[in-house]
Motif scaffolding. Sequence first.
Motif, PDB file in Angstrom:
ATOM      1  N   UNK A   1       4.489   6.772  -6.746  1.00  0.00           N
ATOM      2  CA  UNK A   1       3.858   7.872  -7.388  1.00  0.00           C
ATOM      3  C   UNK A   1       4.543   9.275  -7.250  1.00  0.00           C
ATOM      4  N   UNK A   2       5.434   9.383  -6.338  1.00  0.00           N
ATOM      5  CA  UNK A   2       6.110  10.709  -6.222  1.00  0.00           C
ATOM      6  C   UNK A   2       7.621  10.737  -6.256  1.00  0.00           C
ATOM      7  N   UNK A   3       8.269   9.395  -6.659  1.00  0.00           N
ATOM      8  CA  UNK A   3       9.596   9.503  -6.627  1.00  0.00           C
ATOM      9  C   UNK A   3      10.323  10.074  -7.735  1.00  0.00           C
ATOM     10  N   UNK A   4      11.098  10.828  -7.586  1.00  0.00           N
ATOM     11  CA  UNK A   4      11.861  11.456  -8.542  1.00  0.00           C
ATOM     12  C   UNK A   4      12.978  10.855  -9.180  1.00  0.00           C
TER      13      UNK A   4
ATOM     14  N   UNK B   1       0.757  -1.131   0.009  1.00  0.00           N
ATOM     15  CA  UNK B   1       0.123   0.089   0.087  1.00  0.00           C
ATOM     16  C   UNK B   1       0.850   1.159  -0.063  1.00  0.00           C
ATOM     17  N   UNK B   2       1.747   0.981   0.774  1.00  0.00           N
ATOM     18  CA  UNK B   2       2.921   2.285   0.981  1.00  0.00           C
ATOM     19  C   UNK B   2       3.902   2.535  -0.149  1.00  0.00           C
ATOM     20  N   UNK B   3       4.151   1.424  -0.493  1.00  0.00           N
ATOM     21  CA  UNK B   3       5.231   1.424  -1.833  1.00  0.00           C
ATOM     22  C   UNK B   3       4.572   2.086  -3.097  1.00  0.00           C
ATOM     23  N   UNK B   4       3.470   1.922  -3.157  1.00  0.00           N
ATOM     24  CA  UNK B   4       2.831   2.369  -4.271  1.00  0.00           C
ATOM     25  C   UNK B   4       2.643   3.912  -4.005  1.00  0.00           C
TER      26      UNK B   4
END
Length: 343
Positions: free
Chosen positions: A170-173, A163-166
């Motif tokens: 989504x915001x990883x540069x 859940x938190x990996x997703x």
Amino acid sequence: MKDNSNFSKHLLDWFYNNKREMPWRETKDPYKIWLSEVMLQQTQVNTVRPYYLKFIERFPNIETLAHAEIDEVSKYWEGLGYYSRIRNFHSAVREVRDTYNGIVPSDPEKFLKLKGVGPYTQGAVMSIAFNHKVPAVDGNVYRVFSRLDNDDFDISKPAARRHFEQKVMRVMPDAAGDFNEALMELGATVCTPKAPLCIFCPVMSHCESYMEGNVTERPVKLKKIKKQTEHYKVLVIEKNGKIYIERRPDNGLLQSMWQFPMFHIDTHPDTIEEELNMALHIESTPFMSLKHQFTHLTWHMDVYKAVAIGSVDETNFIEIREKEGYNFPVSMTKIFKKYVDEK
């Protein structure tokens, strides 16, 4: 999360200007980064720092560690606890030597298959050392994103990691390693479990829980951990100026480490003599008592002095000065020190 368009920029700008100096942040050597992540599991940064420096001085690379015996390696871990970490790390390093010519694999899937490497360690090492876009989700990240999204997902559920990996992905540069480190740093220094420093948070404007005023209610963790308590009688047995030690089993808690003999508190002296195969004179009152806390278990130990009577096999009796050659857990080291101080 409110307006995630500039989230990673705000976080990284803060990190580059405020990150703490740590010796493992001065290298891109995957071996050293991997070691630091193993040491930092369940352990504070300030505790790890001197252990890391001493360990690296003795085992500066894969080759030196892989060729060392586990008894020597464990001495450099003594006091850090959670000893399965160093046994798994040592085994994995030997696998790297034998399978990958001493080079830590840069393929995340190959790295994940090494002994003791889980999803968090995979994400941390692969992103920091090689800048792979792999999430490194630990308790800090659960807490940060639970608050950012005002998310009441129960973090004790098995599905929490995914859940938190997703959310992270989504915001990883592109600067994946720096981003993962920045999230850890934020959780450790600002977005703390109790009394978070919200007014100093670089991503406060993105935080829904801050806007709702319920930051301390996140994350949600409904599962209660039952802690077990065990009571032991510990014997420091003397014979001709030597003391008796024994090795713990090769599996389970503190496996293969050395200790003074331990028995459940109500064990009868005759049973103790039978198990140790020696006659004993055991003092009637303990010379010390101590408590040792593991994650889900507490040991309460009453420690007695005893003298071996008659002829005994002295194989496991050692001179006091020889103690440093044996890998003792913290609780047994405390007993040894008290015993020596009182002699």
